[in-house]
Each structure stands twice: as structure tokens, then as C-alpha cells.
Design an enzyme around this catalytic site. Structure first.
Site, PDB file in Angstrom:
ATOM      1  N   ALA A 147       7.422   7.421   3.051  1.00 13.42           N
ATOM      2  CA  ALA A 147       6.526   6.993   3.714  1.00 13.42           C
ATOM      3  C   ALA A 147       6.829   5.476   4.521  1.00 13.42           C
ATOM      4  O   ALA A 147       7.121   4.875   3.699  1.00 13.42           O
ATOM      5  CB  ALA A 147       5.044   6.977   3.219  1.00 13.42           C
ATOM      6  N   ASP A 148       6.819   5.662   5.710  1.00 14.37           N
ATOM      7  CA  ASP A 148       6.887   4.281   6.424  1.00 14.37           C
ATOM      8  C   ASP A 148       5.704   3.745   6.434  1.00 14.37           C
ATOM      9  O   ASP A 148       5.474   2.403   6.578  1.00 14.37           O
ATOM     10  CB  ASP A 148       7.454   4.696   7.999  1.00 14.37           C
ATOM     11  CG  ASP A 148       8.838   4.818   7.521  1.00 14.37           C
ATOM     12  OD1 ASP A 148       9.813   4.184   7.618  1.00 14.37           O
ATOM     13  OD2 ASP A 148       9.226   6.224   7.471  1.00 14.37           O
ATOM     14  N   ARG A 149       4.464   4.442   6.607  1.00 14.56           N
ATOM     15  CA  ARG A 149       3.074   3.946   6.909  1.00 14.56           C
ATOM     16  C   ARG A 149       2.077   4.988   6.447  1.00 14.56           C
ATOM     17  O   ARG A 149       2.210   6.005   6.689  1.00 14.56           O
ATOM     18  CB  ARG A 149       2.833   3.465   8.459  1.00 14.56           C
ATOM     19  CG  ARG A 149       1.477   2.822   8.351  1.00 14.56           C
ATOM     20  CD  ARG A 149       1.697   1.276   7.965  1.00 14.56           C
ATOM     21  NE  ARG A 149       2.523   0.569   9.146  1.00 14.56           N
ATOM     22  CZ  ARG A 149       2.242   0.269  10.344  1.00 14.56           C
ATOM     23  NH1 ARG A 149       1.176   0.067  10.641  1.00 14.56           N
ATOM     24  NH2 ARG A 149       3.167  -0.384  11.124  1.00 14.56           N
ATOM     25  N   ALA A 159       2.844   8.575   8.030  1.00 16.20           N
ATOM     26  CA  ALA A 159       4.051   8.476   9.224  1.00 16.20           C
ATOM     27  C   ALA A 159       5.381   8.313   8.337  1.00 16.20           C
ATOM     28  O   ALA A 159       5.537   7.722   7.337  1.00 16.20           O
ATOM     29  CB  ALA A 159       3.840   7.403  10.087  1.00 16.20           C
TER      30      ALA A 159
END
Length: 362
Positions: free
Chosen positions: A246-248, A256
Site C-alpha cells: 500500500a502506498d496510502r 491506494a
């Protein structure tokens, strides 16, 4: 790298900055290092060596770049500038007259800064980076342990697990061990991983270039597949769980991650395969109520039009339009659990994650 730099001790550092020919070109910097235990060496743009790139990243004042970095949870704004002209110093070629070096503005202070201050500042960066290195590896190992335990507990055949992942979340994407690859490594160490599947991860192929390399390096049984083959693999019953990075992560659990993650989640839901996200709590952004607030980067059309990440020959028809988002958002409704260094966030009989409660609960 940090330990190697620390061995320089109180080495003498000399930096010279040259004003750029135009505002469109980067500042050029040369940095000379010497100590009693190491011969003098000079690193210059474009910072081809890992040592030079490391110095450029951890010590922006010397390299004269605008940078906002976060070390020890402190935001520092570095300035890109030359010192004002001082008596005995030359601005023409950037080389100072006499023994004293011409040093760029350091933490917003004008004038010449002592070599001792530069060395002390660099040492502080080294110590901070070594702390961050250890903390990140410890975090990743905790994620791996929690994820391996949770997955084994919730799968019927927990002794022969086949895992599918996307993009790269290993030692090449972190300080070491990895998040999702940390889970895979933990399962492999415990002897319950039958096979790891990794997607190629178009268009930059992080899966085929990076994840496949790490799996082969660690002698983990692994298979590479095209992104578009993942659903067929699930249909054949060859995937028991999917774990992605996960990036965010928004406060409701929307996540995301690399483009293609959402497609995997939809296929996983259809085939009744648990879909997990593995990420440190630093990836959780409680200020975002949902994934709809996450801004998605759109990258250059050349990445799809040309080979080699846009640098090679053109393979697509000239004049074709391109949509090339770097990420997509997977809704929390498709996510079975979020694996963190603190444990696994689950929905506990509801349709929603209580991420805020999990994060704030000691």
C-alpha cells in the site's frame, strides 16, 4: 552504507558549488572526502556511484538542492543557494581563495560554515539514518510475522500455501526484509509456503525485474505471470491468498497501490480468495475519509508507447491516446484484512474497518 560513512570519523569535507548556466539545469556539486583511514576521493555530478547518491540524498545542504525531508519526525526545509561573496573568496569558478572552503547556506544561515559544523551535521544524518534503518527492518519483520500467523490461522490448508502478490514490496523497496515479501519470507521460513506467484506489474515491470529477483535470490519457490493471467490462475484454484502492499491507506480502509491491484481484488472477491494489504502504520492517513480523496498520479504516455520504460523504441501506433495512472484505489469492501507491525486490522463481524481505533489503541 551509513556504517561505512560513519567510519570516516571526523573527516575533512570540502564542497564547491558552481552556479548553473541556466535556470533549467541542475546545480552542479563536487564533494571531496578524506580521512586518515581512507584516501581522498571526489564525487561529482551526475552522482553515478551509490556513495555519491547516498551523500546527495542525506546531506542536501552540501549538494545545494531544494528538499523537504523527514528525519526523526522533524520537517526541515533546506535552501538551495550559494553563500554571499566574502573577502578572500572567489565567486567566478566557485573555488575559494586560501584554505577555507566555500560552503552553501546551511540550515538558513548565511556566510561560511565551519567544517566541524558540516561534519557534525553529516554525523547526525548518519545516526538518524541508522536508527531509521533498524526501525524499518524491525517493522517489516513484525509485519511478516503477524501476516504469516494470521494467514495460517484463517486458511483451511495452512501447510501448503500458494500466495500471489503484485509489484515489489521487498528489500528493494524498503530498508530490508519487506512488507508483503516479509509475509512470504516468514511463511517460507516456517515451511508452509508451497509457492509464491508474482505478477510482472506492467508497465514498469517491478514484479518481473525486482520481486522475481528477490524470490530467486532467497531460493523461494516462485512463478512469474502476466498481469492478465492472474484471474485464470485463481480460477484454476492455484491461489490461496493474495497479499499486496500500500502506498496510502485511508481511514475507512480504502487502499491506494500500484495500478492493477484493484483488478486483483475484484477477481479475488469473485473467486472467494482472501485479499490482504500489508503495510506499516505510517502508510495510514487518518485525515482521509476515503480513497476518493487520494490523488492518483498519471505518468508519461511514453511508458506505454515505448519499450524500456519509455526510453526505447516506439511500439504503439503514433497518434494513439494514452491513459497511464500509476496507482488505483481498492475499496475496503474488497479487503479481508490490513497487516501492520502492530497486528492485523479486521472488520470483526462488520463491513467496516475501525482503523482509527486500532491505531490509537495502545
Amino acid at each position: 552504507m551509513a556504517s561505512a560513512l560513519a567510519r570516516f570519523g571526523r573527516a575533512r569535507y570540502k564542497a564547491s558549488l558552481y552556479p548553473p548556466p541556466s535556470s533549467l539545469q541542475p546545480w552542479r556539486t563536487s564533494l571531496t572526502l578524506s580521512s586518515a583511514s581512507r584516501p581522498m576521493c571526489t564525487v561529482s555530478p551526475p552522482f553515478q556511484s551509490p556513495q555519491a547518491r547516498f551523500l546527495a540524498n542525506i546531506f542536501p545542504p552540501i549538494c545545494g538542492v531544494w528538499r523537504k525531508a523527514k528525519f526523526a519526525q522533524i520537517d526541515i526545509l533546506f535552501q538551495r543557494s550559494l553563500t554571499t561573496t566574502k573577502p578572500g573568496f572567489s565567486r567566478g569558478d566557485g573555488v575559494p581563495a586560501g584554505d577555507k572552503p566555500l560552503i552553501p547556506t546551511y540550515f538558513g544561515c548565511g556566510g561560511v560554515v565551519s567544517v566541524e559544523a558540516i561534519v557534525d551535521g553529516l554525523q547526525a544524518y548518519i545516526e538518524a539514518s541508522e536508527i531509521m534503518l533498524k526501525e524499518d527492518v524491525d517493522t517489516n519483520k513484525a509485519i511478516g510475522s503477524h501476516g504469516a500467523t494470521f494467514i495460517q490461522r484463517h486458511l483451511e490448508n495452512s501447510k501448503r500455501i500458494c500466495m500471489l502478490t503484485h509489484c515489489n514490496t521487498g528489500s528493494l523497496a524498503t530498508a530490508g526484509y519487506g512488507t508483503v515479501l516479509g509475509v512470504i519470507r516468514s511463511l517460507h521460513t516456517e515451511g508452509v509456503l508451497e509457492r509464491a506467484y508474482c505478477t510482472e506489474t506492467r508497465p514498469f515491470n517491478q514484479g518481473s525485474r525486482l520481486t522475481a529477483y528477490e524470490l530467486v535470490h532467497d531460493n523461494i519457490p516462485a512463478t512469474l505471470l502476466a498481469d492478465s493471467a492472474a484471474a485464470a490462475l485463481m480460477k484454476d484454484g492455484r491461489v490461496h491468498a493474495i497479499v499486496v502492499g500500500a502506498d496510502r491507506v485511508a481511514s475507512n480502509g480504502d487502499t491506494a497501490n500500484k495500478i492493477g491491484t484493484y483488478s486483483l481484488a475484484v477477481s479475488a472477491m469473485y473467486h472467494n480468495i482472501p485479499f490482504f494489504v500489508a503495510a506499516p502504520l505510517t502508510s495510514v492517513d487518518l485525515s482521509l475519509s476515503s480513497g476518493g480523496e487520494i490523488v492518483i498520479e498519471e505518468r508519461s504516455p511514453k511508458e506505454l508507447l515505448n519499450t524500456h520504460g519509455g526510453l526505447g523504441e516506439q511500439v504503439a501506433a503514433s497518434g494513439i491516446s494514452v491513459w497511464n495512472p500509476a496507482f488505483d484505489v481498492t475499496p475496503s469492501s474488497l479487503i479481508s484484512g490490513i497487516i501492520t507491525e502492530k497486528g492485523v486490522i479486521t472488520k470483526k463481524g462488520t463491513d467496516a474497518f475501525d482503523i482509527k481505533g486500532f491505531v490509537q489503541n495502545p
